[in-house]
Design a protein around this motif. Sequence first.
Motif, PDB file in Angstrom:
ATOM      1  N   GLU A 101       0.834  -1.197   0.000  1.00 29.12           N
ATOM      2  CA  GLU A 101       0.000   0.000   0.000  1.00 29.12           C
ATOM      3  C   GLU A 101       0.873   1.253   0.000  1.00 29.12           C
ATOM      4  N   ILE A 141       2.648   2.270  -3.454  1.00 29.22           N
ATOM      5  CA  ILE A 141       1.871   2.928  -4.513  1.00 29.22           C
ATOM      6  C   ILE A 141       2.232   4.405  -4.598  1.00 29.22           C
ATOM      7  N   THR A 190       3.700  -7.923   0.834  1.00 28.90           N
ATOM      8  CA  THR A 190       2.314  -8.093   0.408  1.00 28.90           C
ATOM      9  C   THR A 190       1.577  -8.938   1.440  1.00 28.90           C
ATOM     10  N   VAL A 237       1.184  -1.179  -8.261  1.00 29.69           N
ATOM     11  CA  VAL A 237      -0.187  -1.428  -8.691  1.00 29.69           C
ATOM     12  C   VAL A 237      -1.174  -0.954  -7.625  1.00 29.69           C
ATOM     13  N   SER A 238      -2.277  -0.354  -8.065  1.00 33.51           N
ATOM     14  CA  SER A 238      -3.306   0.126  -7.132  1.00 33.51           C
ATOM     15  C   SER A 238      -4.637  -0.556  -7.438  1.00 33.51           C
ATOM     16  N   ASP A 239      -5.582  -0.363  -6.539  1.00 33.89           N
ATOM     17  CA  ASP A 239      -6.912  -0.955  -6.724  1.00 33.89           C
ATOM     18  C   ASP A 239      -7.577  -0.479  -8.014  1.00 33.89           C
ATOM     19  N   ASN A 265       1.200  -7.999  -7.224  1.00 28.79           N
ATOM     20  CA  ASN A 265       2.422  -7.208  -7.110  1.00 28.79           C
ATOM     21  C   ASN A 265       3.607  -7.837  -7.840  1.00 28.79           C
ATOM     22  N   GLN A 312      -4.734  -4.417  -4.154  1.00 36.81           N
ATOM     23  CA  GLN A 312      -3.383  -3.871  -4.267  1.00 36.81           C
ATOM     24  C   GLN A 312      -2.391  -4.472  -3.266  1.00 36.81           C
TER      25      GLN A 312
END
Length: 389
Positions: free
Chosen positions: A28, A31, A51, A306-308, A211, A205
Amino acid sequence: MADFKVNKTVGEINERIRKGKAVVVNAEEMIEIVRREGKVRAAEQVDVVTTGTFSPMCSSGLLFNIGQQPPVMKVSKLWLNNVPCYCGIAAVDAYIGATEPSEDDPLNKVHPGRFAYGGAHVMEDLLRGKAVHLRAEAYGTDCYPRRELDKDITLADLPNAVMLNPRNCYQNYNAAVNLTSRTIYTYMGPLKANCSNVNFATAGQLSPAFNDPYFKTIGMGTRIFLGGGIGYVIGEGTQHVQKPKRNERGIPENGSGTLMLKGDFKKMDVRYVRAQSLVGYGPSLALGVGIPIPILNEEIAWFTGVSDEDITMPVKDYGYDYPNGIPRELARVTFAELKSGEVTVNGKKTATVPVTSYTMSLEVADKLKEWILKGDFLLTEKQDDIPSY
């Protein structure tokens, strides 16, 4: 080999961990770093991204050995708290699956399929230090004459207890709705009639395989957080899709990669290994899995950014389509939209329900981060690739 501006090795990162100089962030946090600094600077600044996921993982179980006592025995049938175990392995080795239901569960008799107790509950009871009842039968041989065994045991009584999971950490999955006129009960939880709720899984994410979508760092031999203890990836899981359709970030658009995992069950923490009873479906196991991603270069840094909003999932009907093998996609929604609490399916605003705990997933990622920063957890290099192309 690609010509990267940043090149690190797992060995170099481990040396920084040993010296207390490693920069470790959770997925998180990464990001914002990638957005603010760009992938090259992010790769220069960060050594490890942690993660995490905490989600029902039905394809899990316990491989165990009950030990011998005179006269010795070659077990052919075995039950723990009346949950059947598989015994076709060796004399006193057996495997209990998380979703195997108890034979005498009263809910099984009154409402077939609505089990309240099963293999996952046996696993949690053992991890809590509770006694479970062992009953075993054998046909008897000259070298293994005992035919019956009946006693209570605890986890401490088992010479070996290994969590061995054929399929965990799905890389993406369906969001589930029900278009029929009655409530149905599924492994995704209860789905109300007429598309009244959308149930969805994965930690978005934070999820390990989002990830590292091409499994560039994750493979056979990767050391991981498993159920509150240390475990390992032992290869691709069952139902692994080698060449999924991907978006521009490399994220699979449907259920794809899976991992096969193992770990020492006796060293796990019951906070991250919890039995579940899914009404109308049966037992399952909510499991915490955390995987560290070494930031070897800017490409891997980019993937961990990577994000939601970058993750899309298909919405599918579990009332008619799924049971009949129809792969129809009703809608495609982002994980961010699913987390918002409402999405539109077939023109109807529908409430969303997570079956994965994002809070617990973040806790897993942060616990792994803490271990690494303390120097209690070093990374391993994968010894074989997981097919992803």
